[in-house]
Design an enzyme around this catalytic site. Structure first.
Site, PDB file in Angstrom:
ATOM      1  N   CYS A 164      -6.164   4.044  -3.874  1.00 38.10           N
ATOM      2  CA  CYS A 164      -6.350   2.706  -3.336  1.00 38.10           C
ATOM      3  C   CYS A 164      -7.534   1.907  -3.888  1.00 38.10           C
ATOM      4  O   CYS A 164      -7.345   0.874  -4.529  1.00 38.10           O
ATOM      5  CB  CYS A 164      -6.486   2.892  -1.832  1.00 38.10           C
ATOM      6  SG  CYS A 164      -6.661   1.386  -0.986  1.00 38.10           S
ATOM      7  N   HIS A 188     -11.107  -2.658   1.272  1.00 37.13           N
ATOM      8  CA  HIS A 188     -11.355  -1.311   0.721  1.00 37.13           C
ATOM      9  C   HIS A 188     -12.130  -1.303  -0.587  1.00 37.13           C
ATOM     10  O   HIS A 188     -11.908  -0.473  -1.461  1.00 37.13           O
ATOM     11  CB  HIS A 188     -10.025  -0.542   0.546  1.00 37.13           C
ATOM     12  CG  HIS A 188     -10.219   0.940   0.731  1.00 37.13           C
ATOM     13  ND1 HIS A 188      -9.222   1.869   0.566  1.00 37.13           N
ATOM     14  CD2 HIS A 188     -11.331   1.636   1.073  1.00 37.13           C
ATOM     15  CE1 HIS A 188      -9.698   3.070   0.794  1.00 37.13           C
ATOM     16  NE2 HIS A 188     -10.981   2.953   1.110  1.00 37.13           N
ATOM     17  N   LYS A 226      -6.090  -5.786   3.592  1.00 36.34           N
ATOM     18  CA  LYS A 226      -6.969  -4.648   3.317  1.00 36.34           C
ATOM     19  C   LYS A 226      -7.934  -4.917   2.156  1.00 36.34           C
ATOM     20  O   LYS A 226      -7.497  -5.247   1.062  1.00 36.34           O
ATOM     21  CB  LYS A 226      -6.093  -3.443   2.978  1.00 36.34           C
ATOM     22  CG  LYS A 226      -6.861  -2.168   2.696  1.00 36.34           C
ATOM     23  CD  LYS A 226      -5.881  -1.062   2.333  1.00 36.34           C
ATOM     24  CE  LYS A 226      -6.567   0.281   2.220  1.00 36.34           C
ATOM     25  NZ  LYS A 226      -5.578   1.363   1.948  1.00 36.34           N
ATOM     26  N   ASN A 275      -0.454   2.011  -5.580  1.00 35.34           N
ATOM     27  CA  ASN A 275      -0.324   3.338  -6.220  1.00 35.34           C
ATOM     28  C   ASN A 275       1.034   3.910  -5.856  1.00 35.34           C
ATOM     29  O   ASN A 275       1.806   3.303  -5.123  1.00 35.34           O
ATOM     30  CB  ASN A 275      -1.465   4.293  -5.806  1.00 35.34           C
ATOM     31  CG  ASN A 275      -1.742   4.341  -4.318  1.00 35.34           C
ATOM     32  OD1 ASN A 275      -2.795   3.913  -3.856  1.00 35.34           O
ATOM     33  ND2 ASN A 275      -0.791   4.840  -3.552  1.00 35.34           N
ATOM     34  N   ASP A 279       0.839  -1.195   0.000  1.00 39.24           N
ATOM     35  CA  ASP A 279       0.000   0.000   0.000  1.00 39.24           C
ATOM     36  C   ASP A 279       0.879   1.251   0.000  1.00 39.24           C
ATOM     37  O   ASP A 279       1.738   1.404   0.873  1.00 39.24           O
ATOM     38  CB  ASP A 279      -0.890  -0.035   1.250  1.00 39.24           C
ATOM     39  CG  ASP A 279      -2.114   0.841   1.113  1.00 39.24           C
ATOM     40  OD1 ASP A 279      -2.116   1.741   0.246  1.00 39.24           O
ATOM     41  OD2 ASP A 279      -3.072   0.633   1.876  1.00 39.24           O
ATOM     42  N   ASP A 280       0.677   2.129  -0.962  1.00 37.23           N
ATOM     43  CA  ASP A 280       1.422   3.405  -1.031  1.00 37.23           C
ATOM     44  C   ASP A 280       2.936   3.191  -1.106  1.00 37.23           C
ATOM     45  O   ASP A 280       3.710   3.973  -0.540  1.00 37.23           O
ATOM     46  CB  ASP A 280       1.102   4.298   0.178  1.00 37.23           C
ATOM     47  CG  ASP A 280      -0.257   4.966   0.093  1.00 37.23           C
ATOM     48  OD1 ASP A 280      -1.063   4.567  -0.763  1.00 37.23           O
ATOM     49  OD2 ASP A 280      -0.518   5.884   0.892  1.00 37.23           O
TER      50      ASP A 280
END
Ligand SMILES: *[C@@H]1O[C@H](CO)[C@@H](O)[C@H](O)[C@H]1NC(C)=O
Ligand SMILES: *[C@@H]1O[C@H](CO)[C@@H](O)[C@H](O)[C@H]1NC(C)=O
Ligand SMILES: *[C@@H]1O[C@H](CO)[C@@H](O)[C@H](O)[C@H]1NC(C)=O
Ligand SMILES: *[C@@H]1O[C@H](CO)[C@@H](O)[C@H](O)[C@H]1NC(C)=O
Ligand SMILES: *[C@@H]1O[C@H](CO)[C@@H](O)[C@H](O)[C@H]1NC(C)=O
Ligand SMILES: *[C@@H]1O[C@H](CO)[C@@H](O)[C@H](O)[C@H]1NC(C)=O
Ligand SMILES: *[C@@H]1O[C@H](CO)[C@@H](O)[C@H](O)[C@H]1NC(C)=O
Ligand SMILES: *[C@@H]1O[C@H](CO)[C@@H](O)[C@H](O)[C@H]1NC(C)=O
Ligand SMILES: *[C@@H]1O[C@H](CO)[C@@H](O)[C@H](O)[C@H]1NC(C)=O
Length: 503
Positions: A80, A136, A134, A284, A42-43
């Protein structure tokens, strides 16, 4: 020739069948269905992986990718929910209604269930399907939750940006638990750092896997999204990084890297590795305001610059017969759906029209990518910018970006397009941006200019017009964006003090 081939296939099939009856385990695997392990970070920014020259050490990711194929023309979405929605559906956001923003905690919104998920299709193909981490993709109704979207088991959280140790997310100043195990709240893991917790759960999945079926494991780490939190020992080795955010972030990356090492070891210990395809991807670009970095790419998370979505990604594992390779084929996160379902021997029946392409030959043989066009997004709800520059074609005030061959066109407001080196990277040269505040069209040859220094829009007006027209065509196929107002019934206090479905 054709007949010989058929005979050969018959012999191979017969052997496979014989193997199945004699072997006590691994039967489906001998029939050619690889285990599929998808690790989503993530990120995680372009400059946050060791092999891109980062000051952060990622020995596991470096070694795994070196023994497989690094994807160096690989794209995800700038934020996300969009990336996860395309991974699970194989479809662009303009076709699922998720083209604007993320799904916020209290929005009654979700990835529509009018088309099967990747997990649905792999399950249909005979896989055991497990998800850790996650989600989402919306949770206001039971039917949208992972255990109703093709996953046999689920352990993880439904929101974003929760606390890494306490696993909670606030609503109106009160923090509520967001951690579940197959639909039941998990209240006893407070204090367990999520990189350890999720790695441990993924290893449990591997260890208890019955090898009579192939395995699909989707491990969607919380790491390395904000909040910036990590056990001290991981941060300590970066004490020469003076910027506090970057230092903590570097430690978080190290915990992630160690988690992937542990998972890989578990796959080897179980004897699964040599028939496993492991994919690692970010969701991302890195968030520069929370320790991440994408240098030398332009912009960062949430923007339409390359720093927003030119992602880190690679494929590894014993089932991939290619190593030490770099793939330059244009590959997008929506491509995993047809790629993996086909690799699994499944079929693409029953899906709404896919936007992804089967990229297995691109990855495993470096045949040319079947993808010529990549719609990054069209977001008609995003605040517009400037004035329309052309009549009878795409309205250039609207936020959109598209890649066609070498060219990338951006319209509207793409977000801040600065080049931001890592905080301690004072030796990097950063050009100044001299652009009018109302500018709303850019054209780049990304092959020649991956860092977007050289805007060609005034030099090549006919190319601009051609790409604007393609945007119009895509827009004509779009469904209206869904971005509902928050529903106060989401309040976890009304549902046992835990985040979950409310309708
Ligand atoms: C910190 O030290 C490590 C080696 O221990 C080095 O790889 C890294 O580049 C250094 N980072 C900075 C910002 O000096
Ligand atoms: C929490 O409970 C689960 C299920 O009983 C158990 O497997 C797990 O080890 C427990 N975690 C801790 C930290 O005690
Ligand atoms: C694995 O699954 C097969 C087929 O369902 C079953 O026969 C076997 O008992 C299972 N093995 C274990 C160890 O549970
Ligand atoms: C990896 O495994 C080691 C050894 O068991 C353990 O100490 C470490 O905490 C694990 N790391 C993660 C991120 O799970
Ligand atoms: C895969 O690993 C297993 C267990 O280590 C071994 O028995 C088998 O021969 C290996 N298969 C291949 C194709 O390498
Ligand atoms: C998928 O479609 C093909 C061709 O229409 C058909 O032969 C096949 O049986 C279908 N498979 C499933 C699982 O529905
Ligand atoms: C894009 O499509 C929407 C309908 O989905 C329409 O309202 C809008 O005018 C179109 N925009 C352009 C620039 O064609
Ligand atoms: C863009 O971001 C950079 C880096 O954070 C900052 O210095 C600059 O002021 C920002 N530009 C605008 C127009 O906000
Ligand atoms: C983009 O740049 C590359 C590298 O310089 C060049 O080979 C290619 O022809 C260019 N593409 C177009 C469409 O001009």
């Amino acid at each position: 020739m054709c007949k010989c081939l058929l005979v050969l296939i018959a012999i191979i099939t017969a052997c496979a069948v014989a193997d199945q009856s004699s072997a006590s385990a691994g039967t489906r695997q001998d029939a050619g269905q690889p285990n599929i392990v998808f690790v989503l970070a993530d990120d995680f920014g372009f400059h946050d992986v060791g092999y891109h020259g980062s000051e952060i050490h990622t020995p596991t990711l470096d070694a795994l990718s070196a023994s497989g194929v690094r994807l160096e023309n690989y794209y995800v979405q700038p934020i996300c929910t969009p990336t996860r929605s395309q991974l699970m559906s194989g479809r662009y956001q303009i076709h699922t209604g998720l083209q604007h923003g993320i799904i916020n905690s209290c929005q009654p919104n979700a990835l529509p269930n009018d088309s099967p998920t990747l997990a649905d299709k792999l399950k249909e193909s005979g896989y055991a399907t497990h998800m850790v981490g996650k989600w989402h993709l919306g949770f206001y109704k039971q039917e949208y939750l992972p255990w109703n979207r093709g996953f046999d088991t689920y352990f993880g959280y439904l929101n974003a940006a929760e606390d890494y140790f306490n696993h909670n997310v606030p609503w109106r100043q009160v923090r509520y638990l967001d951690l579940r195990d197959n639909n039941g709240p998990v209240r006893n893991e407070t204090g367990q750092y999520s990189a350890h917790l999720f790695t441990g759960k993924a290893i449990d999945v591997v260890q208890s896997h019955n090898t009579s079926k192939p395995l699909f494991l989707y491990l969607a780490y919380q790491s390395v999204h904000a909040p910036l939190e990590v056990p001290e020992k991981y941060e300590h080795k970066y004490r020469n990084i003076t910027d506090k955010n970057r230092r903590t972030f570097a430690g978080m990356v190290s915990a992630l890297d160690e988690g992937v090492a542990n998972l890989t070891q578990a796959l080897k210990d179980k004897g699964l590795w040599n028939n496993t395809v492991l994919i690692f991807s970010t969701d991302n670009g890195g968030q520069i305001h929370a320790g991440g970095n994408n240098y030398p790419l332009r912009g960062w998370k949430a923007s339409l610059w390359e720093g927003g979505f030119h992602g880190v990604g690679f494929v590894s594992g014993g089932a991939l017969k290619r190593s030490g390779a770099v793939s330059k084929g244009l590959i997008h996160v929506s491509d995993w759906f047809p790629t993996l379902v086909t690799l699994a021997g499944g079929n693409l029946n029953g899906t709404k029209p896919l936007d992804g392409f089967n990229q297995w030959d691109t990855i495993s043989n470096e045949t040319p990518s079947p993808r010529e066009i990549l719609l990054h997004n069209i977001d008609i709800l995003y605040p517009q910018k400037g004035v329309p520059l052309y009549s009878n074609t795409w309205d250039t005030r609207v936020r959109a970006a598209i890649r066609v061959g070498d060219y990338k066109l951006i319209t509207g407001d793409p977000g801040n397009g600065s080049w931001v080196p890592p905080p301690d990277g004072h030796l990097y040269f950063v050009p100044e941006i001299q652009e009018s505040a109302a500018k709303n069209v850019w054209l780049f040859n990304i092959t020649a200019d991956p860092n977007e220094h050289n805007d060609l829009s005034s030099e090549k007006p006919l190319e601009v017009l051609r790409l604007l027209q393609i945007l119009v065509q895509f827009n004509n196929t779009a469904v209206p964006p869904r971005y509902p107002a928050p529903d106060p019934r989401c309040d976890p206090a009304l549902h046992g003090d835990v985040w979950g479905p409310w309708e």
